[in-house]
Design an enzyme around this catalytic site. Structure first.
Site, PDB file in Angstrom:
ATOM      1  N   LYS A 288     -12.980   2.109  -1.554  1.00  0.00           N
ATOM      2  CA  LYS A 288     -13.948   2.403  -0.492  1.00  0.00           C
ATOM      3  C   LYS A 288     -15.112   3.224  -1.041  1.00  0.00           C
ATOM      4  O   LYS A 288     -16.273   2.980  -0.726  1.00  0.00           O
ATOM      5  CB  LYS A 288     -13.267   3.190   0.638  1.00  0.00           C
ATOM      6  CG  LYS A 288     -12.324   2.360   1.508  1.00  0.00           C
ATOM      7  CD  LYS A 288     -11.823   3.183   2.691  1.00  0.00           C
ATOM      8  CE  LYS A 288     -10.894   2.379   3.581  1.00  0.00           C
ATOM      9  NZ  LYS A 288     -10.411   3.084   4.754  1.00  0.00           N
TER      10      LYS A 288
ATOM     11  N   HIS B  80       7.910 -26.384   0.466  1.00  0.00           N
ATOM     12  CA  HIS B  80       7.327 -27.548  -0.209  1.00  0.00           C
ATOM     13  C   HIS B  80       6.219 -27.132  -1.169  1.00  0.00           C
ATOM     14  O   HIS B  80       5.360 -27.929  -1.515  1.00  0.00           O
ATOM     15  CB  HIS B  80       6.798 -28.536   0.835  1.00  0.00           C
ATOM     16  CG  HIS B  80       7.885 -28.968   1.782  1.00  0.00           C
ATOM     17  ND1 HIS B  80       8.723 -30.023   1.528  1.00  0.00           N
ATOM     18  CD2 HIS B  80       8.303 -28.419   2.955  1.00  0.00           C
ATOM     19  CE1 HIS B  80       9.595 -30.146   2.515  1.00  0.00           C
ATOM     20  NE2 HIS B  80       9.361 -29.180   3.390  1.00  0.00           N
TER      21      HIS B  80
ATOM     22  N   GLU C 198       0.822  -1.203   0.000  1.00  0.00           N
ATOM     23  CA  GLU C 198       0.000   0.000   0.000  1.00  0.00           C
ATOM     24  C   GLU C 198       0.863   1.264   0.000  1.00  0.00           C
ATOM     25  O   GLU C 198       0.457   2.311  -0.488  1.00  0.00           O
ATOM     26  CB  GLU C 198      -0.891  -0.035   1.254  1.00  0.00           C
ATOM     27  CG  GLU C 198      -2.231   0.641   1.070  1.00  0.00           C
ATOM     28  CD  GLU C 198      -3.180   0.311   2.221  1.00  0.00           C
ATOM     29  OE1 GLU C 198      -3.669  -0.828   2.265  1.00  0.00           O
ATOM     30  OE2 GLU C 198      -3.411   1.189   3.066  1.00  0.00           O
TER      31      GLU C 198
HETATM   32  O1  PA5 Z   1      -3.309   1.797   5.842  1.00  0.00           O
HETATM   33  C1  PA5 Z   1      -4.416   2.246   5.633  1.00  0.00           C
HETATM   34  O2  PA5 Z   1      -4.652   3.463   5.660  1.00  0.00           O
HETATM   35  C2  PA5 Z   1      -5.604   1.344   5.345  1.00  0.00           C
HETATM   36  O3  PA5 Z   1      -5.241   0.034   5.153  1.00  0.00           O
HETATM   37  C3  PA5 Z   1      -6.597   1.409   6.495  1.00  0.00           C
HETATM   38  O4  PA5 Z   1      -5.963   0.976   7.682  1.00  0.00           O
HETATM   39  C4  PA5 Z   1      -7.827   0.564   6.238  1.00  0.00           C
HETATM   40  O5  PA5 Z   1      -8.386   0.887   5.002  1.00  0.00           O
HETATM   41  C5  PA5 Z   1      -8.864   0.778   7.335  1.00  0.00           C
HETATM   42  O6  PA5 Z   1      -9.207   2.120   7.425  1.00  0.00           O
HETATM   43  P1  PA5 Z   1      -9.909   2.734   8.698  1.00  0.00           P
HETATM   44  O7  PA5 Z   1      -8.962   2.594   9.848  1.00  0.00           O
HETATM   45  O8  PA5 Z   1     -10.140   4.154   8.352  1.00  0.00           O
HETATM   46  O9  PA5 Z   1     -11.157   1.978   8.917  1.00  0.00           O
END
Ligand code: PA5
Length: 444
Positions: A411, A296, A275
């Site tokens: 989202k 394996h 990410e």
């Molecule tokens: O790293 C990030 O920003 C995302 O992976 C969020 O943690 C994830 O989308 C969850 O978002 P939120 O904490 O706003 O529910």
């Protein structure tokens, strides 16, 4: 005793340390400059300061959670993976074994939620809802459902803790309205960098993890990484080697820990790396692999398939448990005599070595990372190392390692499909994409 030992010699390919220094040294130094403690207040950089955070409030929430039989932690991505990783690495490979029992409701799969509910429905259960934005569909739907089960009388104060932004999103307003407990995720800390904030620490404290030691391990690592300005700094070398290999056609970064306690660590790493770095058409795909299981399953591909990966093999030198293999009792099994007195964790470490050596023999780039042990101090250091190295790699690539526009897009489409007001254009977009996909439909 060295807690961490890195061997980089198997990862240079056709390059050398002096060539890497010449090519990337200045850019890496510039990137590292940005990752100084002084910048910790800047948006995205707040994780740099988390090892110093005063955690009295976190401990008091953790102490409160200890009074329950079970905790259901609702969250997804950065709001869940850190907890899964900490609990598994330091406590139990099987989640239900913790005390209080600790369940993470991440994927909104009804079967999974019902299974969790079944475990906790007759127990004194706390609901911990973790969402920085306070609106993520997966988290909020499960929160609403569980509240309808456990807080029928509208009393949220006695069993709900929310961990969220100090002002944005609906959870803060919910806490104000209901008087339930709330912990704040610092503004400048993004989800995937938040494990050492209340997001990971409150639950960790509740199940008996020594959060002070975790933070001091992270702090120790930070001091070491910030103090070393040459390529002797393992984070700099790690980042530069990945950059070099990416520019030379390797597009996967594999993390292969040889420990069942680190399966979730590899998941956590995969989110952090993927990410943070997948931007502007760049980024090596993170691959989580579990040793010895995937030896394996994947090793054939890694040694003789395409040469497109940089592989980090993580070896745990000292397992906390020792199991010695006895002498075979049957004559038919005498051929297995050489296993007698072998220590099982020790064998796993030797297998890590065999894998790394096989990969090197095939000319594949391998980084060897040996951990002396896996306790709070070492895990805290390891977490900080990978956060730092990911941010450094991103800055070296010239991208922003702290945003996630691709995730936000997904989202928004989800909100649109669920009919949320204000997302009508996104709903149209999804329709258009699916109309295009439907131009070639095949049904069986
Ligand atoms: O790293 C990030 O920003 C995302 O992976 C969020 O943690 C994830 O989308 C969850 O978002 P939120 O904490 O706003 O529910």
């Amino acid at each position: 005793m060295d807690d961490f030992s890195f061997l980089f010699g198997g990862a240079f390919g056709n390059s050398s340390i002096s060539e890497l220094e010449k090519k990337y040294g200045a850019a890496c130094a510039e990137a590292a400059e940005q990752l100084s403690a002084a910048n910790a207040g800047k948006s995205g950089f707040g994780w740099l300061a988390l090892p110093d955070s005063a955690d009295d409030e976190i401990k008091s929430a953790g102490e409160w959670l200890k009074g329950f039989d079970a905790v259901v932690h609702i969250g997804i991505g950065g709001s869940a993976l850190g907890s899964l990783m900490l609990n598994q690495a330091l406590w139990g490979i099987i989640q239900g074994n913790l005390s209080p029992e600790y369940y993470v409701a991440d994927n909104p799969d009804p079967r999974k939620l019902l299974e969790i509910y079944d475990k906790v429905k007759n127990k004194k259960t706390a609901i911990v809802c973790v969402s920085k934005s306070g609106q993520t569909a997966e988290t909020m739907t499960q929160f609403l459902w569980l509240c309808s089960k456990f807080c029928k009388d509208g009393n949220y104060k006695d069993s709900v803790l929310v961990i969220t932004d100090k002002e944005k999103g609906l959870l803060k307003a919910f806490a104000d309205e209901t008087g339930c407990r709330m912990l704040v995720i610092p503004d400048s800390v993004g989800g995937r960098y938040s494990v050492l904030s209340p997001v990971g620490l409150a639950g960790a404290y509740a199940v008996g993890i020594d959060t002070d030691k975790l933070l001091s391990g992270a702090k120790d690592m930070r001091e070491k990484l910030l103090a070393e300005h040459s390529m002797k700094n393992p984070a700099r070398l790690y980042a530069v080697l990945h950059r070099y290999h990416e520019e030379n056609g390797k597009n996967m970064a594999v993390l292969m820990p040889y420990s069942s306690r680190m399966v979730h660590f590899a998941e956590w790493f995969a989110q952090l790396w993927g990410e943070s770095l997948g931007k502007n058409g760049m980024g090596m795909t993170p691959v989580r692999v579990s040793g010895a299981i995937d030896q394996h399953s994947q090793l054939q591909l890694y040694t003789e398939g395409p040469d497109d990966k940089v592989i980090t093999v993580v070896c745990l030198k000292n397992s906390s448990e020792k199991l010695f293999i006895p002498k075979p009792q049957s004559r038919a099994l005498e051929g297995l005599d050489f296993f007698e007195n072998i220590e099982l964790g020790g064998m796993l470490s030797l297998e890590a070595k065999s894998t790394a050596a096989s990969l090197m023999k095939s000319g594949r780039p391998v980084i060897w990372l040996e951990l002396d042990r896996l306790d709070e101090f070492v895990l805290g250091g390891l977490i900080f190392f990978f956060e730092y190295v990911t941010a450094l790699t991103g800055l070296l690539m010239g991208i922003n390692p702290f945003d996630q526009p691709g995730v936000e897009q997904g989202k928004r489409y989800t909100y649109a499909l669920l009919g949320r007001k204000g997302y009508e254009n996104e709903a149209e977009e999804v329709k258009t994409w699916f109309a295009k996909a439907g131009e070639t439909a095949v049904k069986l």
